[in-house]
Design an enzyme around this catalytic site. Structure first.
Site, PDB file in Angstrom:
ATOM      1  CD  GLN A  77      -1.303   6.286   6.916  1.00 34.36           C
ATOM      2  OE1 GLN A  77      -2.392   6.833   6.801  1.00 34.36           O
ATOM      3  NE2 GLN A  77      -1.162   5.091   7.460  1.00 34.36           N
ATOM      4  CB  SER A  81     -10.235  -2.140   6.620  1.00 38.03           C
ATOM      5  OG  SER A  81      -9.203  -2.228   7.569  1.00 38.03           O
ATOM      6  CG  HIS A 100      -6.527  -6.540   7.757  1.00 37.35           C
ATOM      7  ND1 HIS A 100      -5.162  -6.381   7.644  1.00 37.35           N
ATOM      8  CD2 HIS A 100      -7.071  -5.386   7.294  1.00 37.35           C
ATOM      9  CE1 HIS A 100      -4.901  -5.207   7.105  1.00 37.35           C
ATOM     10  NE2 HIS A 100      -6.043  -4.574   6.897  1.00 37.35           N
ATOM     11  CD  GLU A 126       7.873  -1.548   3.582  1.00 33.51           C
ATOM     12  OE1 GLU A 126       7.713  -2.398   2.686  1.00 33.51           O
ATOM     13  OE2 GLU A 126       8.980  -1.290   4.099  1.00 33.51           O
ATOM     14  CE  LYS A 127      -3.522  -1.825   0.821  1.00 35.17           C
ATOM     15  NZ  LYS A 127      -4.137  -0.549   1.132  1.00 35.17           N
ATOM     16  CG  ASP A 128      -2.084   2.685   3.901  1.00 34.45           C
ATOM     17  OD1 ASP A 128      -2.836   2.813   2.925  1.00 34.45           O
ATOM     18  OD2 ASP A 128      -2.387   1.989   4.895  1.00 34.45           O
ATOM     19  CG  HIS A 159      -4.693  -3.622  11.226  1.00 33.88           C
ATOM     20  ND1 HIS A 159      -5.801  -4.010  10.532  1.00 33.88           N
ATOM     21  CD2 HIS A 159      -4.536  -2.292  10.977  1.00 33.88           C
ATOM     22  CE1 HIS A 159      -6.307  -2.973   9.881  1.00 33.88           C
ATOM     23  NE2 HIS A 159      -5.561  -1.917  10.135  1.00 33.88           N
TER      24      HIS A 159
HETATM   25  O1  PAF Z   1      -3.601   3.898   8.286  1.00 31.29           O
HETATM   26  C1  PAF Z   1      -4.579   4.162   9.031  1.00 31.29           C
HETATM   27  O2  PAF Z   1      -5.320   3.269   9.448  1.00 31.29           O
HETATM   28  C2  PAF Z   1      -4.840   5.601   9.416  1.00 31.29           C
HETATM   29  O3  PAF Z   1      -4.554   6.471   8.379  1.00 31.29           O
HETATM   30  C3  PAF Z   1      -4.119   6.036  10.715  1.00 31.29           C
HETATM   31  C4  PAF Z   1      -2.619   6.003  10.546  1.00 31.29           C
HETATM   32  C5  PAF Z   1      -4.543   5.109  11.846  1.00 31.29           C
HETATM   33  C6  PAF Z   1      -4.524   7.459  11.087  1.00 31.29           C
HETATM   34  O4  PAF Z   1      -5.883   7.569  11.298  1.00 31.29           O
END
Ligand code: PAF
Length: 280
Positions: A155, A188, A36, A150-152, A39
């Site tokens: 992570q 997503s 989307h 930064e949404k995640d 990305h």
């Molecule tokens: O954020 C994501 O889409 C996933 O966690 C990643 C970083 C591609 C790892 O699979």
């Protein structure tokens, strides 16, 4: 034209070898597809800062907490390749699971501490799966820069810690969350919301931003967090897994003299949504 899809590691390695020989800076945007605008903003940032850009598309089985969630994850490879076409990426790497985890693969990468609260507490093993696949994708692509949204937020901090601790020769580039007009962060998972739930979903960023503003103005933290949770429940979010104020970098307890982040995860009509905002 759609982006060129590469499936084999040998083919990818041949490309990256020639790019490295020319001195090109390689950027990678790791994704699980169902692309989307969020990305695409990462891809645009990569295009602006690198000579070559690889987008990876791999739905990583090791980061899902249930086989149903893995099976239900949207898979839209052709549409993804078409979306990337106009952005002129150098490769869309779509490896098979056997390429990423060949038989006998027996290593797990685990970033301790920062992986444990919030998402880590509610999705045990999730960040081990992320750290493992990200390490593999960095090695496979030989990228110099990697772009994460930064949404995640958690992570992003886990990946930063991983790169720092393991001396990975890659720069982690954070990119701002992209939001729909009503404020909902693009994800997503939003595709799974029914029409009515989608309309209510913007309450999550509204409540987060309001609480962040109140805390920044000096309102009592605990009361503001409790009120935020109550407001989410009143809007139909259940369960609210967390609504917490943390140190932006360590995700440990927040301190007023350090950057702070407000993070939330809550279900709306069985779809798990996460979001976060800065408190300043
Ligand atoms: O954020 C994501 O889409 C996933 O966690 C990643 C970083 C591609 C790892 O699979």
């Amino acid at each position: 034209m759609s982006a060129t899809i590469i499936r084999s590691l040998a083919q990818l390695r041949a490309l990256t070898k020639s790019w490295k020989q020319q001195g090109d800076v390689i950027g990678v945007v790791p994704t699980m597809g169902a692309l989307h605008e969020g990305h695409l903003s990462l891809v645009r940032a990569a295009k602006a800062g690198c000579d070559r850009v690889i987008v990876t598309l791999f739905v990583n089985p090791r980061q899902f907490n249930s086989p149903e969630d893995f099976a239900n994850y949207p898979r839209t490879e052709l549409a993804d390749a078409a979306l990337l076409g106009p952005l002129d990426v150098d490769a869309l790497f779509v490896p098979d699971a056997a390429e990423v985890y060949p038989e006998g693969h027996d290593t797990v990468v685990s970033v301790r501490g920062i992986s444990e609260p919030l998402e880590g507490a509610h999705r045990p093993g999730h960040f081990d799966g992320v750290a493992t696949v990200v390490t593999l994708l960095f090695n496979m692509t030989q990228a110099d820069r990697a772009f994460f949204g930064e949404k995640d937020w958690q992570q992003l901090q886990v990946v930063r810690q991983l790169a720092k601790d393991m001396l990975l020769p890659i720069e982690i580039v954070p990119c701002p969350s992209i939001r729909a007009e009503d404020g909902l962060a693009l994800s997503s998972r939003n595709q799974r919301l029914s029409g009515a739930a989608r309309e209510r979903a913007a309450a999550l960023p509204d409540i987060l931003f309001a609480a962040a503003k109140a805390i920044a103005k000096g309102q009592p933290v605990e009361e503001t967090l409790a009120a935020g949770k109550r407001r989410l429940r009143a809007q139909g979010f259940a369960p609210v897994e967390y609504f917490e104020l943390c140190d932006s970098e360590t995700l440990g307890p927040a301190r007023p003299d350090r950057p702070r982040r407000l993070l939330a995860a809550a279900f709306l009509d069985e779809v798990r949504l996460i979001d976060n905002v800065a408190v300043d």
